[in-house]
Design a protein around this motif. Structure first.
Motif, PDB file in Angstrom:
ATOM      1  N   CYS A 131       0.866  -1.184   0.000  1.00  0.00           N
ATOM      2  CA  CYS A 131       0.000   0.000   0.000  1.00  0.00           C
ATOM      3  C   CYS A 131       0.901   1.232   0.000  1.00  0.00           C
ATOM      4  CB  CYS A 131      -0.905   0.017   1.221  1.00  0.00           C
ATOM      5  SG  CYS A 131      -2.080  -1.341   1.243  1.00  0.00           S
TER       6      CYS A 131
ATOM      7  N   LEU B 268      -7.744 -11.905  -6.573  1.00  0.00           N
ATOM      8  CA  LEU B 268      -8.391 -10.609  -6.371  1.00  0.00           C
ATOM      9  C   LEU B 268      -9.818 -10.648  -6.914  1.00  0.00           C
ATOM     10  CD1 LEU B 268      -7.075  -7.549  -5.696  1.00  0.00           C
ATOM     11  CD2 LEU B 268      -8.113  -7.264  -7.913  1.00  0.00           C
TER      12      LEU B 268
ATOM     13  N   GLU C 121     -12.246  -7.949  -5.899  1.00  0.00           N
ATOM     14  CA  GLU C 121     -12.869  -6.623  -5.895  1.00  0.00           C
ATOM     15  C   GLU C 121     -11.827  -5.541  -5.633  1.00  0.00           C
ATOM     16  OE1 GLU C 121     -16.299  -4.135  -3.437  1.00  0.00           O
ATOM     17  OE2 GLU C 121     -15.856  -6.185  -2.866  1.00  0.00           O
TER      18      GLU C 121
ATOM     19  N   ARG D 259     -12.130  -1.461  -4.687  1.00  0.00           N
ATOM     20  CA  ARG D 259     -13.059  -0.373  -4.367  1.00  0.00           C
ATOM     21  C   ARG D 259     -12.261   0.893  -4.082  1.00  0.00           C
ATOM     22  NH1 ARG D 259     -17.013  -1.565   0.320  1.00  0.00           N
ATOM     23  NH2 ARG D 259     -17.292  -3.378  -0.986  1.00  0.00           N
TER      24      ARG D 259
ATOM     25  N   MET E 281      -9.598   0.018  -1.268  1.00  0.00           N
ATOM     26  CA  MET E 281      -9.627  -1.328  -0.719  1.00  0.00           C
ATOM     27  C   MET E 281      -9.565  -2.354  -1.845  1.00  0.00           C
ATOM     28  SD  MET E 281     -12.657  -3.523   0.944  1.00  0.00           S
ATOM     29  CE  MET E 281     -13.111  -3.989  -0.691  1.00  0.00           C
ATOM     30  N   VAL E 282      -8.839  -3.443  -1.596  1.00  0.00           N
ATOM     31  CA  VAL E 282      -8.887  -4.597  -2.488  1.00  0.00           C
ATOM     32  C   VAL E 282      -9.294  -5.810  -1.663  1.00  0.00           C
ATOM     33  CG1 VAL E 282      -7.229  -3.753  -4.188  1.00  0.00           C
ATOM     34  CG2 VAL E 282      -6.417  -5.115  -2.278  1.00  0.00           C
ATOM     35  N   LYS E 283     -10.079  -6.680  -2.279  1.00  0.00           N
ATOM     36  CA  LYS E 283     -10.538  -7.903  -1.603  1.00  0.00           C
ATOM     37  C   LYS E 283      -9.974  -9.100  -2.350  1.00  0.00           C
ATOM     38  CE  LYS E 283     -14.747  -8.423  -0.025  1.00  0.00           C
ATOM     39  NZ  LYS E 283     -16.210  -8.617   0.047  1.00  0.00           N
TER      40      LYS E 283
ATOM     41  N   THR F  98     -11.078 -14.818   3.224  1.00  0.00           N
ATOM     42  CA  THR F  98     -11.327 -13.553   2.531  1.00  0.00           C
ATOM     43  C   THR F  98     -10.482 -12.493   3.218  1.00  0.00           C
ATOM     44  OG1 THR F  98     -13.572 -14.186   1.968  1.00  0.00           O
ATOM     45  CG2 THR F  98     -13.063 -11.841   1.905  1.00  0.00           C
TER      46      THR F  98
ATOM     47  N   ASN G  95      -9.320  -8.436   3.183  1.00  0.00           N
ATOM     48  CA  ASN G  95      -9.529  -7.063   2.730  1.00  0.00           C
ATOM     49  C   ASN G  95      -8.294  -6.242   3.089  1.00  0.00           C
ATOM     50  OD1 ASN G  95     -12.356  -7.068   1.784  1.00  0.00           O
ATOM     51  ND2 ASN G  95     -12.753  -7.698   3.885  1.00  0.00           N
TER      52      ASN G  95
ATOM     53  N   ILE H  33      -6.735  -2.471   3.012  1.00  0.00           N
ATOM     54  CA  ILE H  33      -7.169  -1.078   2.900  1.00  0.00           C
ATOM     55  C   ILE H  33      -5.947  -0.178   2.929  1.00  0.00           C
ATOM     56  CG2 ILE H  33      -8.477   0.772   4.003  1.00  0.00           C
ATOM     57  CD1 ILE H  33     -10.248  -1.500   5.188  1.00  0.00           C
TER      58      ILE H  33
END
Length: 97
Positions: free
Chosen positions: A12, A55, A57, A59, A67-69, A76, A78, A80
């Protein structure tokens, strides 16, 4: 590349300088970034080739939060990336964040 040498899978990044909201794909790395204007810094998330397929999602909430999920087997995850307002910004901007 250093990211491969150090075996980093997700990074990040804050204080990104690119303007816009785009995806970047090079050397097996996928980068998502979001930034509103040149006078403010944005956020990026960089994912390596090993995790790209997991990957599900991306957002882009604002130029300060993304954010990536990922779904890895039954887990799962997440991730951020957030860039908090800094010194010199109005108190209301900091409060909304």
């Amino acid at each position: 590349m250093k990211i491969f040498k150090r075996k980093i899978n997700i990074t990040c990044i804050q204080e990104a300088k690119w303007v816009g909201t785009k995806d970047w794909d090079k050397d097996g790395l996928k980068l998502w970034y979001s930034k509103g204007s040149r006078d403010r810094n944005g956020v990026d998330i960089l994912v390596d080739v090993e995790l790209r397929e997991q990957l599900v999602e991306v957002r882009k909430i604002s130029d300060r939060v993304m954010m990536v999920k990922l779904v890895i087997r039954v887990l799962t995850l997440n991730i951020i990336s957030a860039y908090a307002p800094q010194v010199g910004l109005d108190k209301e901007v900091k409060k909304r964040f």
